[in-house]
Design an enzyme around this catalytic site. Structure first.
Site, PDB file in Angstrom:
ATOM      1  CB  ALA A  42      24.283  40.458 -25.025  1.00 32.37           C
ATOM      2  N   GLY A  47      28.369  44.512 -18.417  1.00 29.01           N
ATOM      3  CA  GLY A  47      27.441  44.331 -17.303  1.00 29.01           C
ATOM      4  C   GLY A  47      27.052  42.881 -17.103  1.00 29.01           C
ATOM      5  CB  CYS A  48      25.874  40.298 -19.469  1.00 27.54           C
ATOM      6  SG  CYS A  48      24.403  41.200 -20.005  1.00 27.54           S
ATOM      7  CB  THR A  49      31.198  39.962 -18.280  1.00 29.57           C
ATOM      8  OG1 THR A  49      31.019  39.653 -19.664  1.00 29.57           O
ATOM      9  CG2 THR A  49      32.433  39.258 -17.744  1.00 29.57           C
ATOM     10  CB  ALA A  52      27.905  35.827 -15.720  1.00 25.96           C
TER      11      ALA A  52
END
Length: 157
Positions: A42, A47-49, A52
């Protein structure tokens, strides 16, 4: 749901997905370079930020080494556009709302989350060689430190 996992030498499933600007991106159009395809749960989560931003920080050197980076999540293009803007992301963000591409890569299915078995996006990274074969397939990767490990695995550091 497919539990099939890809392995080096397998043909990478081709796809066409919409990016955060509404443009379509097709994997087979990128056959002249190596492509890092990574799946994340998401946009705009910690974590995804981190992941990325790590890919964005490495983008210049990855491109210099002949790589393109595609980040794929189930988020809608509008949310991906906000994610790009909020965090200054340079990588290509693609929307897979029906999770068909994730399933074709084995990046969606049962996983453990806080000790419970749930169905969801399995954080995974693939390197697709020129010509379309899977060069590297990594499942259940960690968000933090993954890009540095991937760079080592690819012999870039």
């Amino acid at each position: 749901m497919s539990d099939a996992r890809l392995a080096p030498g397998d043909a990478a499933p081709d796809f066409t997905l919409t990016d955060d600007t509404g443009a379509e991106v097709t994997l087979s159009d990128l056959r002249d370079r190596r492509v890092i395809v990574y799946f994340y749960p998401a946009a705009m989560t910690p974590g995804c930020t981190k992941q990325a931003c790590d890919f964005t920080d490495s983008l210049e050197s990855l491109k210099a080494a002949g790589f393109e980076v595609l980040g794929i999540s189930p988020d809608k293009p509008e949310k991906l556009a906000k994610f790009r803007e909020k965090d200054g992301l340079g990588i290509t963000l693609l929307s897979d709302p029906d999770k068909a591409v994730m399933k074709s890569y084995g990046a969606f299915g049962e996983k453990k989350l806080y000790g419970k078995v749930v169905e969801g996006v399995i954080r995974s990274t693939f390197v697709v060689a020129e010509g379309g074969a899977v060069e590297l397939a990594q499942y259940n990767v960690k968000a933090t430190g993954h890009v540095a490990k991937l760079r080592r695995d690819l012999g870039l550091d």
